[in-house]
Write a protein that holds these residues in place. Structure first.
Motif, PDB file in Angstrom:
ATOM      1  N   ARG A  89       0.844  -1.192   0.000  1.00 59.55           N
ATOM      2  CA  ARG A  89       0.000   0.000   0.000  1.00 59.55           C
ATOM      3  C   ARG A  89       0.881   1.245   0.000  1.00 59.55           C
ATOM      4  NH1 ARG A  89      -2.556  -3.848   2.749  1.00 59.55           N
ATOM      5  NH2 ARG A  89      -4.751  -4.226   2.232  1.00 59.55           N
ATOM      6  N   LYS A 127      -1.863  -0.914  -3.844  1.00 56.63           N
ATOM      7  CA  LYS A 127      -3.048  -0.084  -3.593  1.00 56.63           C
ATOM      8  C   LYS A 127      -2.582   1.306  -3.173  1.00 56.63           C
ATOM      9  CE  LYS A 127      -5.862  -4.040  -2.126  1.00 56.63           C
ATOM     10  NZ  LYS A 127      -4.789  -5.067  -2.144  1.00 56.63           N
ATOM     11  N   ASP A 162      -9.724  -0.486   1.805  1.00 55.95           N
ATOM     12  CA  ASP A 162      -9.245  -0.783   0.452  1.00 55.95           C
ATOM     13  C   ASP A 162     -10.232  -0.393  -0.647  1.00 55.95           C
ATOM     14  OD1 ASP A 162      -6.887  -1.698   1.463  1.00 55.95           O
ATOM     15  OD2 ASP A 162      -7.199  -3.811   0.983  1.00 55.95           O
ATOM     16  N   HIS A 196      -9.192   2.687  -2.693  1.00 55.00           N
ATOM     17  CA  HIS A 196      -7.976   2.662  -3.515  1.00 55.00           C
ATOM     18  C   HIS A 196      -8.135   3.540  -4.752  1.00 55.00           C
ATOM     19  CE1 HIS A 196      -4.964   1.301  -6.303  1.00 55.00           C
ATOM     20  NE2 HIS A 196      -5.767   0.466  -6.944  1.00 55.00           N
TER      21      HIS A 196
END
Length: 271
Positions: free
Chosen positions: A145, A211, A256, A259
């Motif tokens: 991430r 992400k 998430d 994203h």
């Protein structure tokens, strides 16, 4: 036992960075938190304070010297992290500041240039270079991430409304010259540029499984721009721990669905 995730946070020894480290350190999940700081001594002091506040953690905090405006410093930190860990699971580009006070006291062209050049160098260019250098370590992660800490006042949609304009005392009087107003224009526009950088990295990392997020932590009582937490509290700023908990949730995969967007604690922020 699950392997701890490796999280690098720039500007981690103070303000929102410190609160993010603290939230991760207090998490039920195990992390190896790399506290980036321009000064190792300040990082060490911050870690001692934090460990006293949060005893019995499952995680570890490691100080790492890094000045994101110094390419040699970034390269040195990269080599150190690469040799010790071989990857990072999350990079939080948190280090940043505002320099609009320069323009308030010196509204001349030189003051304007100093304000914008400093804001873009730290908030935009340095975050881009930092990400570029550390990209191989992100790609080496199985669940990477990438976070860019932006701002709610970077929203073009919100700022296009007179109700949400940053003229705190209304528009300036008719005529020229206009008196200086605390609009944070240098800071705001640098964060708009940072949002575009976030989108570009989303495209760049599309096939690598990274992400990418823009993080709008809210108006928090940090020491942003040297204004001081108490001054910002009096202006309605919230406790910075709120932003730290939010960043922890993103790091731990709880946001998430955001994203590729700029997100805040309540959802997706309008562009």
């Amino acid at each position: 036992m699950a392997e701890s995730s490796i999280v690098l946070i720039t500007g981690g020894n103070t303000g929102l960075g410190y609160e993010s480290v603290k939230a991760l350190y207090a998490s039920s999940q195990a992390h190896t938190i790399l506290m980036g700081s321009r000064s190792l001594a300040k990082a060490t002091d911050a870690i001692a304070k934090l460990q006293a506040e949060v005893p019995g953690s499952k995680s570890a905090i490691v100080p790492i010297q890094i000045d994101i405006e110094d390419d040699k410093s970034i390269e040195k930190a990269f080599q150190k992290v690469k040799s010790k860990y071989g990857r990072i699971d999350t990079l939080v580009n948190n280090a940043g500041s505002t320099f609009d006070s320069i323009m308030l006291t010196d509204p001349s062209p030189s003051g304007i240039r100093a304000t914008f050049n400093k804001a873009y160098s730290l908030n935009v260019t340095s975050s881009q270079v930092m990400t570029h250098i550390f990209a191989p370590l992100l790609i080496a992660s199985s669940d990477p991430r990438l976070l860019f800490v932006t701002s709610g006042i970077s929203s073009l949609e919100r700022n296009s409304s007179d109700e949400n304009s940053n003229f705190v005392r209304g528009p300036p009087p008719k005529g020229w010259p206009k008196p200086p107003v605390p609009s944070q224009i240098g800071y705001r526009t640098s964060k708009v540029a940072l949002n575009m950088i976030m989108l570009e990295w989303k495209k760049t990392f599309k096939v690598d499984g990274v992400k990418v997020f823009g993080i709008s932590p809210g108006f928090l009582a940090t020491n942003l721009g040297g204004m001081g937490p108490e001054f910002l509290k009096n202006m309605g700023a919230a406790d910075p721990s709120i932003g730290g908990h939010f960043i922890r949730d993103v790091v731990e995969g709880k946001r998430d669905e955001g994203h590729g967007k700029v997100i805040n604690k309540d959802g997706v922020m309008p562009w």
